[in-house]
Design a protein around this motif. Sequence first.
Motif, short mmCIF file in Angstrom:
data_model
loop_
_atom_site.label_atom_id
_atom_site.label_comp_id
_atom_site.label_asym_id
_atom_site.label_seq_id
_atom_site.Cartn_x
_atom_site.Cartn_y
_atom_site.Cartn_z
N GLU A 75 0.80 -1.22 0.00
CA GLU A 75 0.00 0.00 0.00
C GLU A 75 0.84 1.28 0.00
O GLU A 75 0.62 2.18 -0.81
N ALA A 76 1.84 1.34 0.88
CA ALA A 76 2.62 2.58 1.00
C ALA A 76 3.36 2.87 -0.30
O ALA A 76 3.42 4.02 -0.77
N LYS A 77 3.92 1.83 -0.90
CA LYS A 77 4.67 2.02 -2.15
C LYS A 77 3.74 2.54 -3.25
O LYS A 77 4.09 3.44 -4.01
N MET A 78 2.56 1.94 -3.35
CA MET A 78 1.64 2.37 -4.41
C MET A 78 1.20 3.81 -4.21
O MET A 78 1.11 4.58 -5.15
N ARG A 79 0.92 4.17 -2.97
CA ARG A 79 0.53 5.56 -2.68
C ARG A 79 1.63 6.53 -3.08
O ARG A 79 1.37 7.65 -3.49
N ALA A 80 2.89 6.09 -2.93
CA ALA A 80 4.03 6.97 -3.23
C ALA A 80 4.39 6.94 -4.71
O ALA A 80 5.27 7.68 -5.15
N GLY A 81 3.77 6.04 -5.47
CA GLY A 81 4.03 5.98 -6.92
C GLY A 81 5.30 5.23 -7.27
O GLY A 81 5.82 5.38 -8.38
N ILE A 82 5.80 4.42 -6.32
CA ILE A 82 7.01 3.63 -6.66
C ILE A 82 6.63 2.17 -6.86
O ILE A 82 5.58 1.72 -6.40
N LEU B 172 -22.46 4.27 -15.35
CA LEU B 172 -22.96 2.89 -15.31
C LEU B 172 -23.69 2.54 -14.02
O LEU B 172 -24.67 1.81 -14.04
N ASP B 173 -23.18 3.06 -12.88
CA ASP B 173 -23.85 2.65 -11.63
C ASP B 173 -24.14 3.81 -10.68
O ASP B 173 -24.57 3.58 -9.54
N GLY B 174 -23.90 5.05 -11.12
CA GLY B 174 -24.29 6.20 -10.30
C GLY B 174 -23.37 6.49 -9.12
O GLY B 174 -23.66 7.39 -8.32
N ALA B 175 -22.26 5.73 -8.98
CA ALA B 175 -21.36 5.98 -7.84
C ALA B 175 -20.59 7.28 -8.04
O ALA B 175 -20.36 7.71 -9.18
N ALA B 176 -20.19 7.91 -6.93
CA ALA B 176 -19.40 9.14 -7.00
C ALA B 176 -17.98 8.79 -7.45
O ALA B 176 -17.33 7.90 -6.86
N LEU B 177 -17.49 9.46 -8.49
CA LEU B 177 -16.16 9.17 -9.03
C LEU B 177 -15.08 9.67 -8.07
O LEU B 177 -15.30 10.64 -7.34
N VAL B 178 -13.91 9.00 -8.11
CA VAL B 178 -12.81 9.40 -7.22
C VAL B 178 -11.54 9.63 -8.03
O VAL B 178 -11.40 9.15 -9.16
N ILE B 179 -10.62 10.40 -7.43
CA ILE B 179 -9.27 10.55 -8.00
C ILE B 179 -8.41 9.50 -7.31
O ILE B 179 -8.38 9.43 -6.07
N ARG B 180 -7.75 8.66 -8.12
CA ARG B 180 -6.89 7.66 -7.50
C ARG B 180 -5.79 8.36 -6.70
O ARG B 180 -5.27 9.38 -7.14
N ASP B 181 -5.43 7.80 -5.55
CA ASP B 181 -4.37 8.40 -4.71
C ASP B 181 -3.13 8.70 -5.52
O ASP B 181 -2.47 9.73 -5.34
N ASP B 182 -2.79 7.76 -6.43
CA ASP B 182 -1.53 7.94 -7.16
C ASP B 182 -1.69 8.80 -8.42
O ASP B 182 -0.78 8.89 -9.22
#
Length: 232
Positions: A68-75, A169-179
């Motif tokens: 998780e930490a690596k993905m959040r940091a973009g490495i 497609l399903d009405g969910a609120a869109l999000v910005i990916r952390d990375d």
Amino acid sequence: MPAGTKTNQVSNPKSQAPLALILFGPPGSGKGTQAKLLVQSLGVPQISTGDMLREHIRQGNAVGTKVEAKMRAGILVKDDVVNRLVEQRLAFADAARGFILDGYPRTRAQAETLCAMLAHRAAQAVVIHLVVDYNVIIARLTGRRQCPVCGTLYNVTSKPPKVPGVCDLDGAALVIRDDDREEVIRERLDAYEKQTRPLIDFYRESGKKLFDVDASHEAPEAVCRTILALIR
Ligand code: AMP
């Protein structure tokens, strides 16, 4: 069994060997979009290491905690973690006659592991290198929004949802990916330049089929048609 898999038109018609289609390119080059379009045409599954890792994080399991930490940091996460995920995924029956790799391999060690996995399956590798202008990449990544429920990708300028901020497609609120935050985007592009781009030479030198495809200007459907023409 992973969802969304058709098994009707699968292996490479020229050789009958399973087709290992490797989508290669920087973050924002459209690998995920092309993979989803190609799944519909080829009837083989998309194998996205990024999606698999995000699913482990969502489940909160041991793999998710590790990465998780690596993905959040973009490495990049460790080679052995992604190699194992791909190895396990390739063992599913739906991948027996072909698959589309999206975001893997990303390092020399992964490329070498993949070579061994493909040799074991007598699979024929075709590498599609999506070539995209730097400014287009930045615009795509900063404008990207994703549905947290079904995974559909949008872009605030080039592919907006019908209602701003809401999945068609399903009405969910869109999000910005952390990375997809700006400072993380820089890290991801840096990782691509240093660790992944050199694989182009690796594939050229190893005699694999590698095609450059301009993915800056045409609509995704047109890029997909170009890829299909190259592999057929
Ligand atoms: P993606 O969705 O393909 O852009 O991947 C998102 C993030 O997941 C990357 O920035 C890496 O942290 C991680 N990741 C995905 N695929 C790999 C891979 N093949 N090797 C190492 N890290 C990966």
